[in-house]
Design a protein around this motif. Structure first.
Motif, PDB file in Angstrom:
ATOM      1  N   PRO A 284       6.722 -31.247  30.558  1.00 51.05           N
ATOM      2  CA  PRO A 284       6.928 -32.365  29.626  1.00 51.05           C
ATOM      3  C   PRO A 284       7.928 -33.369  30.179  1.00 51.05           C
ATOM      4  O   PRO A 284       8.864 -33.004  30.886  1.00 51.05           O
ATOM      5  CB  PRO A 284       7.472 -31.670  28.367  1.00 51.05           C
ATOM      6  CG  PRO A 284       8.044 -30.374  28.849  1.00 51.05           C
ATOM      7  CD  PRO A 284       7.196 -29.970  30.007  1.00 51.05           C
ATOM      8  N   ARG A 285       7.721 -34.636  29.848  1.00 50.39           N
ATOM      9  CA  ARG A 285       8.646 -35.673  30.293  1.00 50.39           C
ATOM     10  C   ARG A 285       9.858 -35.703  29.373  1.00 50.39           C
ATOM     11  O   ARG A 285       9.737 -35.563  28.147  1.00 50.39           O
ATOM     12  CB  ARG A 285       7.957 -37.028  30.288  1.00 50.39           C
ATOM     13  CG  ARG A 285       6.777 -37.132  31.266  1.00 50.39           C
ATOM     14  CD  ARG A 285       6.309 -38.562  31.398  1.00 50.39           C
ATOM     15  NE  ARG A 285       5.977 -39.134  30.099  1.00 50.39           N
ATOM     16  CZ  ARG A 285       5.747 -40.443  29.903  1.00 50.39           C
ATOM     17  NH1 ARG A 285       5.855 -41.289  30.916  1.00 50.39           N
ATOM     18  NH2 ARG A 285       5.416 -40.897  28.707  1.00 50.39           N
ATOM     19  N   LEU A 286      11.029 -35.900  29.973  1.00 47.94           N
ATOM     20  CA  LEU A 286      12.273 -35.888  29.204  1.00 47.94           C
ATOM     21  C   LEU A 286      12.252 -36.953  28.113  1.00 47.94           C
ATOM     22  O   LEU A 286      12.655 -36.686  26.970  1.00 47.94           O
ATOM     23  CB  LEU A 286      13.462 -36.107  30.137  1.00 47.94           C
ATOM     24  CG  LEU A 286      14.845 -36.178  29.458  1.00 47.94           C
ATOM     25  CD1 LEU A 286      15.158 -34.885  28.735  1.00 47.94           C
ATOM     26  CD2 LEU A 286      15.919 -36.496  30.496  1.00 47.94           C
ATOM     27  N   GLU A 287      11.775 -38.153  28.421  1.00 50.33           N
ATOM     28  CA  GLU A 287      11.798 -39.229  27.423  1.00 50.33           C
ATOM     29  C   GLU A 287      10.905 -38.907  26.225  1.00 50.33           C
ATOM     30  O   GLU A 287      11.229 -39.247  25.086  1.00 50.33           O
ATOM     31  CB  GLU A 287      11.395 -40.566  28.055  1.00 50.33           C
ATOM     32  CG  GLU A 287      10.053 -40.552  28.788  1.00 50.33           C
ATOM     33  CD  GLU A 287      10.195 -40.257  30.263  1.00 50.33           C
ATOM     34  OE1 GLU A 287       9.406 -40.809  31.053  1.00 50.33           O
ATOM     35  OE2 GLU A 287      11.100 -39.481  30.644  1.00 50.33           O
ATOM     36  N   ASP A 288       9.773 -38.218  26.469  1.00 51.74           N
ATOM     37  CA  ASP A 288       8.907 -37.829  25.359  1.00 51.74           C
ATOM     38  C   ASP A 288       9.588 -36.781  24.481  1.00 51.74           C
ATOM     39  O   ASP A 288       9.522 -36.846  23.247  1.00 51.74           O
ATOM     40  CB  ASP A 288       7.584 -37.273  25.886  1.00 51.74           C
ATOM     41  CG  ASP A 288       6.732 -38.339  26.560  1.00 51.74           C
ATOM     42  OD1 ASP A 288       6.959 -39.530  26.287  1.00 51.74           O
ATOM     43  OD2 ASP A 288       5.857 -37.966  27.374  1.00 51.74           O
ATOM     44  N   ALA A 289      10.227 -35.800  25.132  1.00 53.66           N
ATOM     45  CA  ALA A 289      10.913 -34.748  24.376  1.00 53.66           C
ATOM     46  C   ALA A 289      12.072 -35.329  23.574  1.00 53.66           C
ATOM     47  O   ALA A 289      12.294 -34.944  22.411  1.00 53.66           O
ATOM     48  CB  ALA A 289      11.421 -33.662  25.332  1.00 53.66           C
ATOM     49  N   GLU A 290      12.837 -36.243  24.170  1.00 54.08           N
ATOM     50  CA  GLU A 290      13.968 -36.856  23.455  1.00 54.08           C
ATOM     51  C   GLU A 290      13.479 -37.660  22.256  1.00 54.08           C
ATOM     52  O   GLU A 290      14.087 -37.628  21.176  1.00 54.08           O
ATOM     53  CB  GLU A 290      14.754 -37.744  24.407  1.00 54.08           C
ATOM     54  CG  GLU A 290      15.559 -36.968  25.437  1.00 54.08           C
ATOM     55  CD  GLU A 290      16.289 -37.864  26.410  1.00 54.08           C
ATOM     56  OE1 GLU A 290      17.336 -37.431  26.946  1.00 54.08           O
ATOM     57  OE2 GLU A 290      15.819 -39.008  26.646  1.00 54.08           O
ATOM     58  N   ALA A 291      12.366 -38.372  22.426  1.00 50.95           N
ATOM     59  CA  ALA A 291      11.825 -39.147  21.313  1.00 50.95           C
ATOM     60  C   ALA A 291      11.379 -38.236  20.176  1.00 50.95           C
ATOM     61  O   ALA A 291      11.644 -38.511  18.992  1.00 50.95           O
ATOM     62  CB  ALA A 291      10.654 -40.007  21.794  1.00 50.95           C
ATOM     63  N   ASP A 292      10.721 -37.124  20.507  1.00 50.40           N
ATOM     64  CA  ASP A 292      10.299 -36.174  19.477  1.00 50.40           C
ATOM     65  C   ASP A 292      11.500 -35.550  18.786  1.00 50.40           C
ATOM     66  O   ASP A 292      11.515 -35.369  17.567  1.00 50.40           O
ATOM     67  CB  ASP A 292       9.421 -35.087  20.088  1.00 50.40           C
ATOM     68  CG  ASP A 292       7.994 -35.553  20.306  1.00 50.40           C
ATOM     69  OD1 ASP A 292       7.628 -36.588  19.728  1.00 50.40           O
ATOM     70  OD2 ASP A 292       7.261 -34.897  21.068  1.00 50.40           O
ATOM     71  N   ALA A 293      12.513 -35.177  19.580  1.00 51.42           N
ATOM     72  CA  ALA A 293      13.712 -34.563  19.004  1.00 51.42           C
ATOM     73  C   ALA A 293      14.391 -35.529  18.038  1.00 51.42           C
ATOM     74  O   ALA A 293      14.850 -35.124  16.956  1.00 51.42           O
ATOM     75  CB  ALA A 293      14.670 -34.149  20.110  1.00 51.42           C
ATOM     76  N   ASP A 294      14.464 -36.797  18.379  1.00 51.05           N
ATOM     77  CA  ASP A 294      15.084 -37.780  17.491  1.00 51.05           C
ATOM     78  C   ASP A 294      14.317 -37.894  16.179  1.00 51.05           C
ATOM     79  O   ASP A 294      14.911 -38.001  15.098  1.00 51.05           O
ATOM     80  CB  ASP A 294      15.130 -39.157  18.183  1.00 51.05           C
ATOM     81  CG  ASP A 294      16.179 -39.215  19.282  1.00 51.05           C
ATOM     82  OD1 ASP A 294      17.107 -38.376  19.245  1.00 51.05           O
ATOM     83  OD2 ASP A 294      16.062 -40.075  20.163  1.00 51.05           O
ATOM     84  N   ARG A 295      12.992 -37.871  16.258  1.00 46.38           N
ATOM     85  CA  ARG A 295      12.186 -37.970  15.039  1.00 46.38           C
ATOM     86  C   ARG A 295      12.341 -36.745  14.153  1.00 46.38           C
ATOM     87  O   ARG A 295      12.204 -36.828  12.931  1.00 46.38           O
ATOM     88  CB  ARG A 295      10.706 -38.151  15.401  1.00 46.38           C
ATOM     89  CG  ARG A 295      10.352 -39.554  15.873  1.00 46.38           C
ATOM     90  CD  ARG A 295       8.844 -39.760  15.868  1.00 46.38           C
ATOM     91  NE  ARG A 295       8.187 -38.878  16.827  1.00 46.38           N
ATOM     92  CZ  ARG A 295       7.929 -39.211  18.081  1.00 46.38           C
ATOM     93  NH1 ARG A 295       8.307 -40.392  18.548  1.00 46.38           N
ATOM     94  NH2 ARG A 295       7.308 -38.369  18.892  1.00 46.38           N
ATOM     95  N   GLN A 296      12.614 -35.588  14.764  1.00 45.18           N
ATOM     96  CA  GLN A 296      12.645 -34.336  14.011  1.00 45.18           C
ATOM     97  C   GLN A 296      14.054 -33.936  13.582  1.00 45.18           C
ATOM     98  O   GLN A 296      14.214 -32.896  12.941  1.00 45.18           O
ATOM     99  CB  GLN A 296      12.068 -33.200  14.865  1.00 45.18           C
ATOM    100  CG  GLN A 296      10.592 -33.381  15.173  1.00 45.18           C
ATOM    101  CD  GLN A 296      10.087 -32.319  16.131  1.00 45.18           C
ATOM    102  OE1 GLN A 296      10.858 -31.635  16.787  1.00 45.18           O
ATOM    103  NE2 GLN A 296       8.782 -32.175  16.221  1.00 45.18           N
TER     104      GLN A 296
END
Length: 324
Positions: A267-279
């Motif tokens: 997984p790409r870090l930016e995608d994971a960070e974006a998901d974490a922020d939403r959750q």
């Protein structure tokens, strides 16, 4: 005569476990991303995957040692990171665990206690009557051929015996949910067979839920009711081992089937960070799990002992050095 299983505490029947959209970022690396895993109640679920893929991280989420950056972890339907202290203590009393990682098995035992004391201490914490503790502890030690080492400290044990001690400590509680990480690492074929027998006996004796991680195809086929494959931060296959491993006879077959054919990649870090922020939880929601009071007292006692030894050495060596 074999001992009856420890009676489940009220509300502590074998639970299911579910991880939903779990995302975890460690040292600027997306370890898990949108991971989903279901562990059925009363079944043995084996988790497999390449080294360093995040199996131990996932286990730490389940046992309450590491909070995911996003998603939920539920045991028996209860989100453990949104539990009250009382709810978490009830869950924790029904949980047995052997942890893996860089410092295998040592984190699962108390170095200051003998082999036997490590097990009887666990039983005491569960309220098992004193006259039963020794018998129950020795039954597990005999099962793993550790009974002749019962008076030894863990640091004096060979590596394979240390691993078996960690396993015995996890099994002795007859917990409704038992989590075993890196179960066969450090064991030869003979000791692995003993371990498998002990795990099967626990399952047959108690009907508990088991979550086990391993690298070994043979072990997965031997004990799994359900098998899940973790690759690139997510579960890429799950189901009965006969189906998931159909046509997989070697490590090379496993890699070709699951790792090399997974074209999504890590997984790409930016995608994971974006998901974490939403959750992220809403303001005011606390995910802090309570600290075990017994562990606090043990830590405080260790600090006091170190301080006393330091002062004693200073006094015997001629006092404190002058600041001038």
């Amino acid at each position: 005569m074999p001992l009856e299983p420890i009676r489940p505490r009220p509300g502590l029947l074998a639970p299911d476990v579910s991880l939903e959209d779990v995302t975890t970022i460690i040292d600027d690396s997306a370890v898990l991303h949108r991971l989903r895993l279901y562990v059925p109640a009363g079944k043995v679920t084996v988790l497999m995957g390449p080294s360093g893929v995040g199996k131990t991280t996932l286990i730490k989420h389940v046992v309450g040692l590491l909070e995911p950056d996003g998603g939920t972890v539920r045991i028996g339907g209860q989100d453990i990171w949104d539990s009250s202290p009382e709810e978490w203590q009830l869950i924790r009393k029904g949980l047995g665990a052997m942890l893996g990682g860089h410092n295998l098995y040592s984190t699962s035992v108390f170095s200051s206690m003998t082999v036997l004391e490590n097990l009887t201490y666990s039983l005491q914490a569960l309220g098992v009557p004193e006259d039963e503790r020794h018998e129950r502890a020795m039954a597990r030690l005999r099962e793993l051929r550790l009974d002749d080492l019962s008076d030894q400290l863990p640091e004096r044990l060979p590596a394979h015996a240390s691993k078996r001690l960690a396993l015995a400590r996890a099994l002795v509680a007859d917990a409704p949910l038992t989590v075993l990480d890196e179960i066969d690492v450090g064991l030869d074929r003979e000791h692995t067979a003993e371990m498998l027998t002990a795990v099967r006996d626990l399952r047959d004796r108690t009907g508990c839920t088991l979550l086990v991680t391993t690298h070994t195809l043979e072990l997965a086929r031997s004990i799994a009711d359900n098998l899940a494959i973790l690759v690139n931060g997510r579960i890429v296959a799950a189901g009965p081992p006969t189906e998931v491993l159909d046509g997989v006879e070697s490590t090379e077959d496993f890699d070709r089937r699951f790792e090399f054919s997974d074209f999504t990649g890590p997984p790409r870090l930016e995608d994971a960070e974006a998901d974490a922020d939403r959750q992220r939880p809403p303001a005011g929601r606390s995910y802090q799990l309570p600290v075990d009071p017994q562990m606090v007292w043990i830590a405080l006692a260790a600090v006091v002992l170190i301080a006393v030894l330091f002062i004693t050495v200073k006094l015997l060596s001629g006092g404190w050095p002058s600041p001038f």
